[in-house]
Design a protein around this motif. Structure first.
Motif, PDB file in Angstrom:
ATOM      1  N   TRP A 397     -38.357   4.832   5.015  1.00  0.00           N
ATOM      2  CA  TRP A 397     -39.677   4.204   5.068  1.00  0.00           C
ATOM      3  C   TRP A 397     -40.050   3.591   3.719  1.00  0.00           C
ATOM      4  O   TRP A 397     -40.656   2.509   3.661  1.00  0.00           O
ATOM      5  N   MET A 398     -39.707   4.268   2.643  1.00  0.00           N
ATOM      6  CA  MET A 398     -40.012   3.715   1.319  1.00  0.00           C
ATOM      7  C   MET A 398     -39.252   2.421   1.069  1.00  0.00           C
ATOM      8  O   MET A 398     -39.789   1.480   0.474  1.00  0.00           O
ATOM      9  N   GLN A 399     -38.002   2.379   1.526  1.00  0.00           N
ATOM     10  CA  GLN A 399     -37.218   1.161   1.335  1.00  0.00           C
ATOM     11  C   GLN A 399     -37.808   0.009   2.138  1.00  0.00           C
ATOM     12  O   GLN A 399     -37.870  -1.129   1.666  1.00  0.00           O
ATOM     13  N   ARG A 400     -38.263   0.315   3.359  1.00  0.00           N
ATOM     14  CA  ARG A 400     -38.921  -0.721   4.154  1.00  0.00           C
ATOM     15  C   ARG A 400     -40.183  -1.214   3.454  1.00  0.00           C
ATOM     16  O   ARG A 400     -40.444  -2.428   3.414  1.00  0.00           O
ATOM     17  N   THR A 401     -40.953  -0.274   2.925  1.00  0.00           N
ATOM     18  CA  THR A 401     -42.175  -0.647   2.209  1.00  0.00           C
ATOM     19  C   THR A 401     -41.850  -1.512   1.003  1.00  0.00           C
ATOM     20  O   THR A 401     -42.542  -2.502   0.722  1.00  0.00           O
ATOM     21  N   LEU A 402     -40.788  -1.149   0.283  1.00  0.00           N
ATOM     22  CA  LEU A 402     -40.388  -1.925  -0.894  1.00  0.00           C
ATOM     23  C   LEU A 402     -39.924  -3.324  -0.491  1.00  0.00           C
ATOM     24  O   LEU A 402     -40.249  -4.320  -1.168  1.00  0.00           O
ATOM     25  N   ASP A 403     -39.181  -3.424   0.616  1.00  0.00           N
ATOM     26  CA  ASP A 403     -38.719  -4.735   1.079  1.00  0.00           C
ATOM     27  C   ASP A 403     -39.896  -5.631   1.440  1.00  0.00           C
ATOM     28  O   ASP A 403     -39.914  -6.830   1.102  1.00  0.00           O
ATOM     29  N   PRO A 428     -49.363   1.540  -2.479  1.00  0.00           N
ATOM     30  CA  PRO A 428     -49.724   2.921  -2.851  1.00  0.00           C
ATOM     31  C   PRO A 428     -50.259   3.728  -1.677  1.00  0.00           C
ATOM     32  O   PRO A 428     -49.910   4.905  -1.514  1.00  0.00           O
ATOM     33  N   ALA A 429     -51.106   3.082  -0.846  1.00  0.00           N
ATOM     34  CA  ALA A 429     -51.678   3.808   0.285  1.00  0.00           C
ATOM     35  C   ALA A 429     -50.600   4.230   1.269  1.00  0.00           C
ATOM     36  O   ALA A 429     -50.604   5.366   1.768  1.00  0.00           O
ATOM     37  N   ILE A 430     -49.643   3.331   1.539  1.00  0.00           N
ATOM     38  CA  ILE A 430     -48.570   3.649   2.491  1.00  0.00           C
ATOM     39  C   ILE A 430     -47.707   4.788   1.962  1.00  0.00           C
ATOM     40  O   ILE A 430     -47.420   5.765   2.674  1.00  0.00           O
ATOM     41  N   VAL A 431     -47.315   4.669   0.707  1.00  0.00           N
ATOM     42  CA  VAL A 431     -46.424   5.685   0.122  1.00  0.00           C
ATOM     43  C   VAL A 431     -47.115   7.037   0.050  1.00  0.00           C
ATOM     44  O   VAL A 431     -46.556   8.068   0.467  1.00  0.00           O
ATOM     45  N   MET A 432     -48.339   7.065  -0.468  1.00  0.00           N
ATOM     46  CA  MET A 432     -49.027   8.353  -0.640  1.00  0.00           C
ATOM     47  C   MET A 432     -49.380   8.974   0.708  1.00  0.00           C
ATOM     48  O   MET A 432     -49.318  10.195   0.866  1.00  0.00           O
ATOM     49  N   GLN A 433     -49.758   8.148   1.680  1.00  0.00           N
ATOM     50  CA  GLN A 433     -50.070   8.696   2.998  1.00  0.00           C
ATOM     51  C   GLN A 433     -48.838   9.332   3.628  1.00  0.00           C
ATOM     52  O   GLN A 433     -48.910  10.426   4.203  1.00  0.00           O
ATOM     53  N   MET A 434     -47.695   8.657   3.502  1.00  0.00           N
ATOM     54  CA  MET A 434     -46.454   9.181   4.064  1.00  0.00           C
ATOM     55  C   MET A 434     -46.078  10.512   3.409  1.00  0.00           C
ATOM     56  O   MET A 434     -45.755  11.494   4.098  1.00  0.00           O
ATOM     57  N   LEU A 501     -51.216   2.365 -11.330  1.00  0.00           N
ATOM     58  CA  LEU A 501     -52.331   3.225 -11.736  1.00  0.00           C
ATOM     59  C   LEU A 501     -52.835   4.053 -10.556  1.00  0.00           C
ATOM     60  O   LEU A 501     -53.153   5.245 -10.706  1.00  0.00           O
ATOM     61  N   ALA A 502     -52.898   3.421  -9.368  1.00  0.00           N
ATOM     62  CA  ALA A 502     -53.335   4.149  -8.174  1.00  0.00           C
ATOM     63  C   ALA A 502     -52.369   5.283  -7.842  1.00  0.00           C
ATOM     64  O   ALA A 502     -52.791   6.397  -7.487  1.00  0.00           O
ATOM     65  N   LEU A 503     -51.070   5.011  -7.952  1.00  0.00           N
ATOM     66  CA  LEU A 503     -50.082   6.071  -7.708  1.00  0.00           C
ATOM     67  C   LEU A 503     -50.228   7.193  -8.722  1.00  0.00           C
ATOM     68  O   LEU A 503     -50.175   8.382  -8.378  1.00  0.00           O
ATOM     69  N   SER A 504     -50.422   6.837  -9.979  1.00  0.00           N
ATOM     70  CA  SER A 504     -50.561   7.843 -11.033  1.00  0.00           C
ATOM     71  C   SER A 504     -51.772   8.735 -10.792  1.00  0.00           C
ATOM     72  O   SER A 504     -51.718   9.952 -11.002  1.00  0.00           O
ATOM     73  N   ASN A 505     -52.874   8.126 -10.314  1.00  0.00           N
ATOM     74  CA  ASN A 505     -54.086   8.905 -10.058  1.00  0.00           C
ATOM     75  C   ASN A 505     -53.980   9.746  -8.790  1.00  0.00           C
ATOM     76  O   ASN A 505     -54.718  10.730  -8.638  1.00  0.00           O
ATOM     77  N   SER A 506     -53.079   9.350  -7.887  1.00  0.00           N
ATOM     78  CA  SER A 506     -52.987  10.045  -6.597  1.00  0.00           C
ATOM     79  C   SER A 506     -51.929  11.134  -6.572  1.00  0.00           C
ATOM     80  O   SER A 506     -51.943  11.982  -5.683  1.00  0.00           O
ATOM     81  N   VAL A 507     -51.003  11.106  -7.515  1.00  0.00           N
ATOM     82  CA  VAL A 507     -49.891  12.063  -7.490  1.00  0.00           C
ATOM     83  C   VAL A 507     -50.390  13.504  -7.542  1.00  0.00           C
ATOM     84  O   VAL A 507     -49.893  14.383  -6.824  1.00  0.00           O
ATOM     85  N   SER A 508     -51.377  13.750  -8.374  1.00  0.00           N
ATOM     86  CA  SER A 508     -51.865  15.129  -8.526  1.00  0.00           C
ATOM     87  C   SER A 508     -52.441  15.684  -7.226  1.00  0.00           C
ATOM     88  O   SER A 508     -52.421  16.893  -6.993  1.00  0.00           O
ATOM     89  N   SER A 509     -52.954  14.802  -6.363  1.00  0.00           N
ATOM     90  CA  SER A 509     -53.535  15.275  -5.099  1.00  0.00           C
ATOM     91  C   SER A 509     -52.476  15.779  -4.127  1.00  0.00           C
ATOM     92  O   SER A 509     -52.810  16.418  -3.124  1.00  0.00           O
TER      93      SER A 509
END
Length: 743
Positions: A397-403, A428-434, A501-509
């Motif tokens: 899924w991450m590869q699809r998102t990256l493509d 960021p929303a797709i990756v973090m939600q997954m 930045l969004a990924l960095s702020n969301s990782v801790s959650s």
């Protein structure tokens, strides 16, 4: 002859002690003359006491002597009786020796009597022996009519008859005759097998019978208990064990019951072990096991003796069968859904009120005392398999998102913006939600699985950032070949920074423990590398637009007052407006990096092109131009929001001070202050600055360079290098005859 005193020294000692005590008492009583009047009274009292003591002594001695006399008399009588007994025993011995011949005749009579008793016993059981085959036929009829109790009674009687005969033969050592008896009673084996078959058929249908007709099941249990008592009795006697004993029918009862419970559903043909098929199979197991345990608890328990512990046995049977069945299922190549269903069912559903914790089963059914349905090793192994399956799905899924993201960069439109106007994308929303969904799903099973999924999520996010960075580099290469592709290159770079930045702020959650929100160092490093690469590509764009202007530095036209720096400010301001589409922390970083880039390029142009002042007026003109340019650039960045303390343009002001110094003899002190403030300045940089002045003698230059050699500088922690990236062309060595000869 020795005197009495020598024979009894203790008596002499006692008499002396008595006399001493009497004298002491008398001296204490009659120490005054008036006390002598009572002498007669004391004499009478002591005389009476002595008389009493003497009489008691006489009685004691007399009693002792009488006892000794009686004992001696008894010893004499006992000796006479012993002598009389010895005489009688001797006479009896001679009488027995005379009667030995008569005893041999009695032995023969005893043998005849024993044979008579045996024959009488045989005659007594002959009618039973002759009727054995008739009884066999009757037992068979009873079995066919399912009159099991009556059939078993007659069967026990025939077995008892056979066992008594075999026991007698065994005691008399007539083993050869046992084969004849066994052959005569051979029908017993067939009847036993027929009875046992019916019993096991009944036990196999016990769950149905206890609901429809428990009488037949109770009958089977009664017969089994009878046989168990016979087994116990024979094993306790341990003198003779008839053939076929012990039957062990109670153990067979458990085995048949367990095979019946587990055989139909746990040894069925291979089911669909993935997705809905497995879910349906587990749901059916759950329903059937709860239903059958309720039947055992409510009905079967009343049909068997308490010591059978039938409910515990059935519970343990299902538990062990389920444990083995789960291991069989796990041998299949399950997908992640199948592994999750199995883990959830074994670790959650099995112990829940929907199954073994059902209110109708409690408190009698308790699986907590049994081994876990899945061992800790099997749970860990299954969790790891599940994590690997989830990992493969996440990577895909991450590869699809990256493509998709890579294609978005080359579209003929700007990236989307949020409500504040900042560029962003759905990445960021797709990756973090997954990732978050997988972590939350794992929390439904065990904390260990959740932690494993969390660790995997961080590893894959770090790997994804690496692939995203590679894609960004590839995009940058294509843009270098044609700056018109992608059309909105800078906008997408800014969106990448906002996404990072969004990924960095969301990782801790993502962390399962809300109290622990620390981002792992390796992941933070990947985020930093991603931000650094996007920032670098943006600065490269800025540099490409600034380079044509920087190539005009320094020049006579610039020195005389051109709008060169004004044009640079326009370029910077244009980029700053673009930078405003990123959030503040990154915007401030871009401003600071842009200011450092501008300062670096400005200083690079001055140092690498070596404009040499020919007079004091030119130095003054150069210093004036440096002051105007640095001030204009500094005010621009201040207006954009970058504090003066964060700016590197101060180096231009410091360099101007070196050039504007009127007395060259003071250069060593000025240079010392300059290198203290900017410790990455090299000898070449200072030598070039001295060249730009145009009025520094060789001696002053030597003093300045010697001073620098004596004061080496170390870069302090957190220092932002300015001069170390500026390479100054090395001057040709003087006094060379030919270039080829210089070393």
């Amino acid at each position: 002859a020795s005197s009495p005193d020598q024979e009894w020294p203790e008596a002499e000692k006692a008499e002396k002690l008595a006399r001493g005590a009497a004298l002491k008492w008398a001296s204490g009583v009659f120490y005054r003359p008036e006390k002598l009047e009572g002498l007669g009274h004391y004499r009478r009292r002591e005389t009476q006491r002595n008389s009493s003591i003497q009489s008691r002594l006489k009685l004691t001695v007399q009693s002792y002597l009488e006892g000794v006399s009686a004992g001696l008399e008894q010893l004499r009588s006992a000796a006479q009786e012993v002598q009389s007994v010895c005489q009688d025993l001797g006479a009896a011995r001679w009488a027995l020796l005379d009667s030995a011949d008569h005893f041999q005749g009695l032995q023969q009579m005893r043998q005849v009597m024993e044979e008579h008793v045996q024959l009488a016993s045989v005659v007594q059981v002959l009618p039973q022996i002759f009727s054995v085959h008739e009884v066999f036929s009757h037992i068979l009829q009873l079995l066919r009519g399912q009159h099991l109790l009556e059939a078993h009674v007659e069967l026990m009687m025939v077995e008892q008859l056979r066992d008594d005969i075999l026991s007698q033969l065994h005691l008399r050592g007539l083993s050869s005759a046992q084969a004849t008896v066994l052959s005569y009673f051979s029908g017993l084996q067939e009847l036993n097998e027929s009875l046992a078959k019916q019993l096991w058929d009944i036990v196999g249908s016990s769950l149905r019978l206890v609901r429809e007709d428990p009488v037949l099941f109770v009958t089977a249990v009664r017969i089994i208990e009878r046989e168990e008592k016979i087994d116990d009795t024979l094993l306790l006697e341990a003198t003779f064990l008839p053939p076929g004993r012990p039957k062990g029918w109670r153990q067979k009862f458990y085995q048949v019951l367990q095979d019946t419970m587990t055989g139909a559903r746990f040894h069925a043909p291979r089911m669909d072990a993935e997705g809905p098929g497995l879910a349906k199979h587990l749901a059916a197991l759950q329903k059937d096991i709860v239903s059958e345990l309720r039947v055992v608890k409510d009905l079967m328990v009343q049909c068997v003796p308490a010591h059978y512990n039938i409910l515990s046995v059935c519970t343990a049977t299902y538990h062990q069968a389920l444990s083995s069945h789960i291991q069989e299922i796990l041998r299949e190549d399950l997908d992640k859904q199948g592994l999750f269903l199995l883990l959830e069912w074994a670790l959650r559903v099995y112990h829940s009120p929907e199954m073994m914790g059902h209110p109708d089963l409690l408190p009698e059914v308790d699986v907590s005392a049994l081994d876990p349905l899945m061992s800790s090793e099997l749970v860990d192994q299954t969790e790891r398999r599940y994590v690997m399956k989830v990992k493969a799905s996440v990577v895909e899924w991450m590869q699809r998102t990256l493509d998709v993201e890579f294609k978005e960069w080359f579209k003929e439109e700007e990236p989307e913006t949020d409500h504040q106007g900042f560029f962003q994308s759905a990445l960021p929303a797709i990756v973090m939600q997954m990732l978050n969904e997988n972590i939350q799903v794992a929390s439904l099973i065990t904390n260990s699985l959740q932690q494993k999924i969390y660790n995997m999520a961080l590893e894959e996010l770090e790997a994804f950032l690496g692939r995203l960075r590679e894609a960004l580099v590839q995009c940058g290469k294509e843009h270098q070949q044609d700056r018109a592709v992608p059309k909105y290159y800078i906008s997408h770079l800014l969106a990448v920074l906002n996404n990072n930045l969004a990924l960095s702020n969301s990782v801790s959650s993502l962390h399962p423990d809300t109290a622990c929100r620390e981002v792992p160092a390796s992941l933070q490093a990947a985020l930093d590398r991603m931000q650094k690469k996007a920032t670098q590509l943006l600065l490269e764009e800025l540099l490409l637009d600034l380079q044509p202007l920087c190539l005009q530095l320094p020049s006579r036209k610039w020195l005389s007052g051109s709008q060169l720096v004004g044009s640079m400010c326009e370029v910077i301001d244009k980029y700053a407006k673009d930078f405003s589409r990123v959030r503040k922390p990154v915007f401030t970083l871009l401003l600071a990096e842009s200011e450092l880039l501008v300062a670096n390029q400005y200083l690079r142009a001055l140092l690498q092109r070596r404009m040499v002042c020919k007079s004091r007026e030119e130095r003054g003109q150069l210093c004036h131009r440096l002051l105007q340019d640095a001030t204009q650039l500094r005010e621009l960045f201040c207006s954009l929001g970058l504090d003066r303390s964060q700016q590197s343009l101060e180096a231009v002001f410091a360099l101007r001070e070196l050039i504007s110094l009127k007395d060259p003899a003071l250069l060593s002190l000025e240079v010392l202050g300059f290198i203290t403030k900017y410790p990455d300045v090299s000898d070449e940089h200072v030598s070039t600055l001295l060249d730009i002045r145009g009025d520094v003698s060789r001696e002053v230059r030597h003093v300045v360079l010697e001073m620098m050699a004596q004061h080496p500088q170390l870069l302090p922690e957190g220092y932002r290098p300015i001069f170390s990236t500026i390479l100054v062309p090395v001057q040709e060595l003087p006094f060379c005859l030919r270039k080829g000869k210089c070393a």
